[in-house]
Design a protein around this motif. Structure first.
Motif, PDB file in Angstrom:
ATOM      1  N   VAL A 198      -2.315 -27.989  22.176  1.00 28.02           N
ATOM      2  CA  VAL A 198      -3.668 -28.432  21.846  1.00 28.02           C
ATOM      3  C   VAL A 198      -3.635 -29.020  20.439  1.00 28.02           C
ATOM      4  N   ILE A 199      -4.191 -30.207  20.285  1.00 37.82           N
ATOM      5  CA  ILE A 199      -4.278 -30.806  18.949  1.00 37.82           C
ATOM      6  C   ILE A 199      -5.652 -30.451  18.392  1.00 37.82           C
ATOM      7  N   ARG A 200      -5.657 -29.698  17.300  1.00 37.09           N
ATOM      8  CA  ARG A 200      -6.945 -29.317  16.707  1.00 37.09           C
ATOM      9  C   ARG A 200      -7.579 -30.518  16.019  1.00 37.09           C
ATOM     10  N   PRO A 201      -8.891 -30.422  15.754  1.00 30.17           N
ATOM     11  CA  PRO A 201      -9.564 -31.550  15.097  1.00 30.17           C
ATOM     12  C   PRO A 201      -8.893 -31.953  13.783  1.00 30.17           C
ATOM     13  N   ASP A 202      -8.268 -30.988  13.061  1.00 38.56           N
ATOM     14  CA  ASP A 202      -7.596 -31.352  11.801  1.00 38.56           C
ATOM     15  C   ASP A 202      -6.217 -31.956  12.053  1.00 38.56           C
ATOM     16  N   GLY A 203      -5.845 -32.141  13.334  1.00 43.02           N
ATOM     17  CA  GLY A 203      -4.581 -32.807  13.647  1.00 43.02           C
ATOM     18  C   GLY A 203      -3.425 -31.844  13.875  1.00 43.02           C
TER      19      GLY A 203
END
Ligand code: DAH
Length: 348
Positions: A271-276
């Motif tokens: 999963v790529i979090r919103p902060d990358g």
């Protein structure tokens, strides 16, 4: 006796009064009230005034009559003009006048392949580069192709009506793409290297990771000297090309009637979090695989002493879930353009 100059004077007064009332009318209904009040045939103010015409001397009548006609004409025209004023027209024209002509134009919808279709094409392209041909088979199958030839007796749970959607006379909606293995081997001698994408149908739940119909993709390689090493290496290479260099996959021992040994293959979900940041989460099962059971090779007339092979069947919707980090398979079936266009597209 009425005198003509006072009649003309009254006419001019009515004219001015009526023009003011017309200009003040704020709605079509109000305008109609004004029209009846001044120009009404029986009781309109102009008609009433003209009733006094008869009491004028004969020679004075034409001039007053002409003046009355002029006033009627002026009022008629003023009424028509007012009726077509923007604020008196219907709501359609209203919103037109409120339209913001500086808004950017809407983008035309150009069409695109569905995200799962794109995954199918991409998988086929990766396997094409590895020497595999794309083939297909029918969605309505016989029990022989769907089960028996695949070493699955009809009393096996998979052949149960709980799982499989039967049609009339021993026909059914194929529950997997594996029957295309049989059709391919019946029609061709080894070496065989094919991928076969297509719809399959089951009495299954409709939840985030299951749908009663889905696009499955079968793979089959049969030749002399093929081993489990070829299977693992091919699928690991596929995962690297499809998901990226550092993709982890794992094989878990399993059972399928048409493969021995059999495995289930999982891919690590990232999963790529919103902060990358990339966060590894759970494993998601994406396919079944194994060495083609010798009994299957015998069913199509191949010599199992000479030939070996491996096969796999993967759920392409699940690959699309992993690729796009979508949490729920059902989103792919809802055809919501806002969702689909977020996944990017092409104009193929
Ligand atoms: N046909 C199996 C299913 O639908 C998937 C599968 C498993 C296909 C193993 C294969 C295989 O070709 O070797 O669940």
């Amino acid at each position: 006796m009425t005198d003509s100059s006072s009649l003309v004077h009254d006419l001019l007064r009515l004219e001015a009064e009526a023009l003011a009332a017309i200009a003040a009318a704020g709605a079509p209904a109000a305008l109609e009230v004004v029209r009846v009040e001044y120009l009404g045939r029986q009781d309109g103010k102009v008609s009433r005034l003209l009733r006094h015409l008869g009491s004028l001397p004969v020679e004075a009548r034409p001039a007053v009559g002409a003046e009355a006609n002029r006033v009627k004409g002026v009022l008629q025209e003023a009424l028509e003009q007012r009726a077509s004023a923007p604020e008196l027209m219907g709501p359609e024209v209203d919103s037109m006048s409120a339209a913001d002509l500086t808004l950017p134009a809407r983008q035309p919808w150009t069409g695109a392949r569905h995200p799962v279709t794109r995954v199918v094409d991409e998988v086929c392209e990766i396997f094409r580069a590895l020497g595999f041909t794309r083939v297909r088979g029918p969605e309505v199958e016989t029990e022989w192709y769907n089960f028996v030839a695949l070493n699955t007796p009809l009393d096996h749970p998979a052949a149960d009506e709980q799982d499989t959607l039967y049609l009339d006379e021993g026909m059914l909606l194929r529950s997997h793409t594996s029957p295309v293995q049989i059709r391919t081997m019946e029609g061709h001698d080894p070496p065989i290297r094919v991928v076969a994408p297509g719809w399959v149908y089951r009495r299954d739940s409709y939840d985030p990771t299951h749908t009663p119909a889905f696009l499955q993709l079968e793979g089959l390689a049969v030749d002399e000297g093929i081993t489990f090493v070829d299977l693992k290496a091919t699928l690991a290479e596929f995962a690297r090309r499809f998901f990226g260099e550092d993709t982890q996959i794992r094989f878990r021992p399993s059972f399928f009637p048409f493969t021995e040994p059999s495995a289930e293959v999982d891919v690590k979900r990232i999963v790529i979090r919103p902060d990358g940041a990339r966060v590894e989460t759970d494993w998601l099962e994406v396919m079944g695989a194994g060495m083609v059971d010798p009994a299957v090779l015998e069913n199509v007339g191949y010599d199992p002493e000479r030939y070996t092979g491996w096969a796999f069947g993967m759920g392409t919707g699940r690959l699309a879930l992993l690729r796009h980090q979508v949490p729920d398979l059902r989103l792919f079936f809802e055809s919501d353009m806002r969702f689909l266009s977020q996944l990017g597209g092409d104009s193929a």
